[in-house]
Design an enzyme around this catalytic site. Sequence first.
Site, PDB file in Angstrom:
ATOM      1  N   LYS A  74      21.758 -82.804  17.653  1.00 19.29           N
ATOM      2  CA  LYS A  74      21.477 -83.945  16.770  1.00 19.29           C
ATOM      3  C   LYS A  74      22.735 -84.667  16.298  1.00 19.29           C
ATOM      4  O   LYS A  74      22.732 -85.886  16.166  1.00 19.29           O
ATOM      5  CB  LYS A  74      20.704 -83.470  15.538  1.00 19.29           C
ATOM      6  CG  LYS A  74      19.237 -83.205  15.785  1.00 19.29           C
ATOM      7  CD  LYS A  74      18.594 -82.811  14.465  1.00 19.29           C
ATOM      8  CE  LYS A  74      17.112 -82.659  14.604  1.00 19.29           C
ATOM      9  NZ  LYS A  74      16.456 -82.471  13.317  1.00 19.29           N
ATOM     10  N   ASN A  95      17.714 -87.986  15.679  1.00 15.18           N
ATOM     11  CA  ASN A  95      16.650 -87.123  16.226  1.00 15.18           C
ATOM     12  C   ASN A  95      15.713 -87.878  17.154  1.00 15.18           C
ATOM     13  O   ASN A  95      14.823 -87.281  17.754  1.00 15.18           O
ATOM     14  CB  ASN A  95      15.856 -86.427  15.102  1.00 15.18           C
ATOM     15  CG  ASN A  95      14.790 -87.342  14.517  1.00 15.18           C
ATOM     16  OD1 ASN A  95      14.989 -88.560  14.423  1.00 15.18           O
ATOM     17  ND2 ASN A  95      13.661 -86.787  14.136  1.00 15.18           N
ATOM     18  N   ASP A 110      13.449 -87.922  10.664  1.00 17.89           N
ATOM     19  CA  ASP A 110      13.130 -86.710   9.889  1.00 17.89           C
ATOM     20  C   ASP A 110      12.863 -87.026   8.412  1.00 17.89           C
ATOM     21  O   ASP A 110      11.912 -86.514   7.824  1.00 17.89           O
ATOM     22  CB  ASP A 110      14.290 -85.703   9.973  1.00 17.89           C
ATOM     23  CG  ASP A 110      14.271 -84.894  11.261  1.00 17.89           C
ATOM     24  OD1 ASP A 110      13.184 -84.762  11.873  1.00 17.89           O
ATOM     25  OD2 ASP A 110      15.337 -84.393  11.659  1.00 17.89           O
ATOM     26  N   ALA A 139      19.270 -81.859   8.287  1.00 14.07           N
ATOM     27  CA  ALA A 139      17.929 -82.116   7.752  1.00 14.07           C
ATOM     28  C   ALA A 139      18.008 -82.495   6.273  1.00 14.07           C
ATOM     29  O   ALA A 139      17.264 -83.368   5.798  1.00 14.07           O
ATOM     30  CB  ALA A 139      17.046 -80.892   7.947  1.00 14.07           C
TER      31      ALA A 139
HETATM   32  P1  NAP Z   1      21.957 -77.088   9.656  1.00 13.17           P
HETATM   33  O1  NAP Z   1      22.542 -78.439   9.870  1.00 13.17           O
HETATM   34  O2  NAP Z   1      22.466 -75.939  10.458  1.00 13.17           O
HETATM   35  O3  NAP Z   1      22.094 -76.732   8.067  1.00 13.17           O
HETATM   36  C1  NAP Z   1      21.671 -75.512   7.587  1.00 13.17           C
HETATM   37  C2  NAP Z   1      21.917 -75.438   6.071  1.00 13.17           C
HETATM   38  O4  NAP Z   1      21.338 -74.209   5.629  1.00 13.17           O
HETATM   39  C3  NAP Z   1      23.373 -75.403   5.662  1.00 13.17           C
HETATM   40  O5  NAP Z   1      23.515 -76.166   4.491  1.00 13.17           O
HETATM   41  C4  NAP Z   1      23.641 -73.930   5.393  1.00 13.17           C
HETATM   42  O6  NAP Z   1      24.582 -73.685   4.349  1.00 13.17           O
HETATM   43  C5  NAP Z   1      22.299 -73.454   4.905  1.00 13.17           C
HETATM   44  N1  NAP Z   1      22.114 -72.037   5.215  1.00 13.17           N
HETATM   45  C6  NAP Z   1      22.109 -71.454   6.439  1.00 13.17           C
HETATM   46  N2  NAP Z   1      21.881 -70.134   6.321  1.00 13.17           N
HETATM   47  C7  NAP Z   1      21.762 -69.875   4.998  1.00 13.17           C
HETATM   48  C8  NAP Z   1      21.540 -68.693   4.250  1.00 13.17           C
HETATM   49  N3  NAP Z   1      21.399 -67.508   4.859  1.00 13.17           N
HETATM   50  N4  NAP Z   1      21.467 -68.792   2.905  1.00 13.17           N
HETATM   51  C9  NAP Z   1      21.608 -69.980   2.281  1.00 13.17           C
HETATM   52  N5  NAP Z   1      21.830 -71.145   2.948  1.00 13.17           N
HETATM   53  C10 NAP Z   1      21.909 -71.084   4.282  1.00 13.17           C
HETATM   54  O7  NAP Z   1      20.376 -77.112   9.902  1.00 13.17           O
HETATM   55  P2  NAP Z   1      19.394 -78.365   9.796  1.00 13.17           P
HETATM   56  O8  NAP Z   1      19.342 -79.073  11.104  1.00 13.17           O
HETATM   57  O9  NAP Z   1      19.736 -79.129   8.578  1.00 13.17           O
HETATM   58  O10 NAP Z   1      17.971 -77.633   9.635  1.00 13.17           O
HETATM   59  C11 NAP Z   1      17.644 -76.907   8.470  1.00 13.17           C
HETATM   60  C12 NAP Z   1      16.243 -76.348   8.590  1.00 13.17           C
HETATM   61  O11 NAP Z   1      15.281 -77.402   8.625  1.00 13.17           O
HETATM   62  C13 NAP Z   1      16.021 -75.530   9.862  1.00 13.17           C
HETATM   63  O12 NAP Z   1      15.213 -74.429   9.569  1.00 13.17           O
HETATM   64  C14 NAP Z   1      15.289 -76.503  10.764  1.00 13.17           C
HETATM   65  O13 NAP Z   1      14.526 -75.825  11.726  1.00 13.17           O
HETATM   66  C15 NAP Z   1      14.418 -77.227   9.745  1.00 13.17           C
HETATM   67  N6  NAP Z   1      13.980 -78.562  10.193  1.00 13.17           N
HETATM   68  C16 NAP Z   1      12.634 -78.810  10.222  1.00 13.17           C
HETATM   69  C17 NAP Z   1      12.176 -80.060  10.624  1.00 13.17           C
HETATM   70  C18 NAP Z   1      10.705 -80.332  10.658  1.00 13.17           C
HETATM   71  O14 NAP Z   1      10.293 -81.321  11.283  1.00 13.17           O
HETATM   72  N7  NAP Z   1       9.884 -79.543   9.999  1.00 13.17           N
HETATM   73  C19 NAP Z   1      13.083 -81.064  11.004  1.00 13.17           C
HETATM   74  C20 NAP Z   1      14.456 -80.766  10.942  1.00 13.17           C
HETATM   75  C21 NAP Z   1      14.887 -79.516  10.543  1.00 13.17           C
HETATM   76  P3  NAP Z   1      26.177 -73.687   4.572  1.00 13.17           P
HETATM   77  O15 NAP Z   1      26.605 -75.128   4.473  1.00 13.17           O
HETATM   78  O16 NAP Z   1      26.682 -72.833   3.479  1.00 13.17           O
HETATM   79  O17 NAP Z   1      26.398 -73.098   5.947  1.00 13.17           O
END
Ligand code: NAP
Length: 298
Positions: A74, A95, A110, A139
């Site tokens: 992305k 996306n 999103d 996200a």
């Molecule tokens: P990303 O860019 O990798 O960001 C992940 C975030 O989560 C970061 O801020 C990270 O914190 C935090 N994090 C990761 N592991 C953690 C933990 N163990 N404890 C606390 N915080 C934690 O991911 P993303 O693309 O934003 O996606 C986030 C979530 O949304 C995923 O589960 C994804 O599948 C979901 N999503 C769903 C949809 C939908 O259509 N439903 C669409 C998009 C995304 P740090 O900065 O400290 O590393």
Amino acid sequence: MTSRINGRTRLAGVIGNPLDHTLSPAMHNAAYETLDLDWVYIPLRLADETDLMRFLGAARVLPFVGFNVTMPFKQAMLSMCDEVAMLAQLAGAVNTVHCVDGRFIGYNTDGRGLIESLAAETGFIPEGRSVAIVGAGGAAGAALIALILGKASKVSIVNRSLDKAEELVERVIAHARSTELTSVALSAGEEAVTTADLIINATPLGMKDGDPSPVPGEWFSAAQVACDMIYGPNTTPFVESARAAGATAVDGLGMLVHQGAISIDIWSESAQVRAPREVMHEAALARLRAGRPEGGGK
Ligand code: NAP
């Protein structure tokens, strides 16, 4: 569906890795059938950014109407589009790509998908309301921009790494208009979460068996709305603890459906076409129940 494929069929799909359990082909193909669109949607797993470059070369000449982009491409896709909509630039992620005469126009659906799904499923409208977003990745960025456009009164970015939360706020603050923005470390997030009207989980915490909720159950209360971006056959600990406190809580399936529906609305280039959200929701749910283990994203 394959019986519909002919010499003029246009391609659509999702690029990402892994894609084994993607729900997108089921919900997109169901929508194309309902709308009588001569398109077919396929999963396109790419190993790495070298594969991504090769795919993009091919997509410029193949009859793609567009494609969705999921993890881990992305962010990389931002710099590979010929044009990027302002919303996607601010979110820091693309996306949805619309293919127009061999050119790639990047969008991020999103955030709008999240807002649409919240309105449909919980009646939540962001105007004048306060929100805590847990997470500061792609996200969270998309959600933040959509909430600013929706005139939320306050958005707190509550993240494990405070510096990432601060970076996200810094990136969009010039566009925040009437929305107050704050960044808080997750370990100090109690006030931001307990005082929010809406709490969003934008971390992957809850995808794996045994994961805890990213926020303690005591931080939720009955008047709140909670939305976990994760979806799966099982209720996540975040949704479970929010419901236990009496809050209205939903998972991320609605967001997935609505972001996909908005992609179709963009690709169709017609104000007359509105992707059938209900049909897509049913198709995604049926595929989920048929055996997708658990997850988020596309
Ligand atoms: P990303 O860019 O990798 O960001 C992940 C975030 O989560 C970061 O801020 C990270 O914190 C935090 N994090 C990761 N592991 C953690 C933990 N163990 N404890 C606390 N915080 C934690 O991911 P993303 O693309 O934003 O996606 C986030 C979530 O949304 C995923 O589960 C994804 O599948 C979901 N999503 C769903 C949809 C939908 O259509 N439903 C669409 C998009 C995304 P740090 O900065 O400290 O590393």
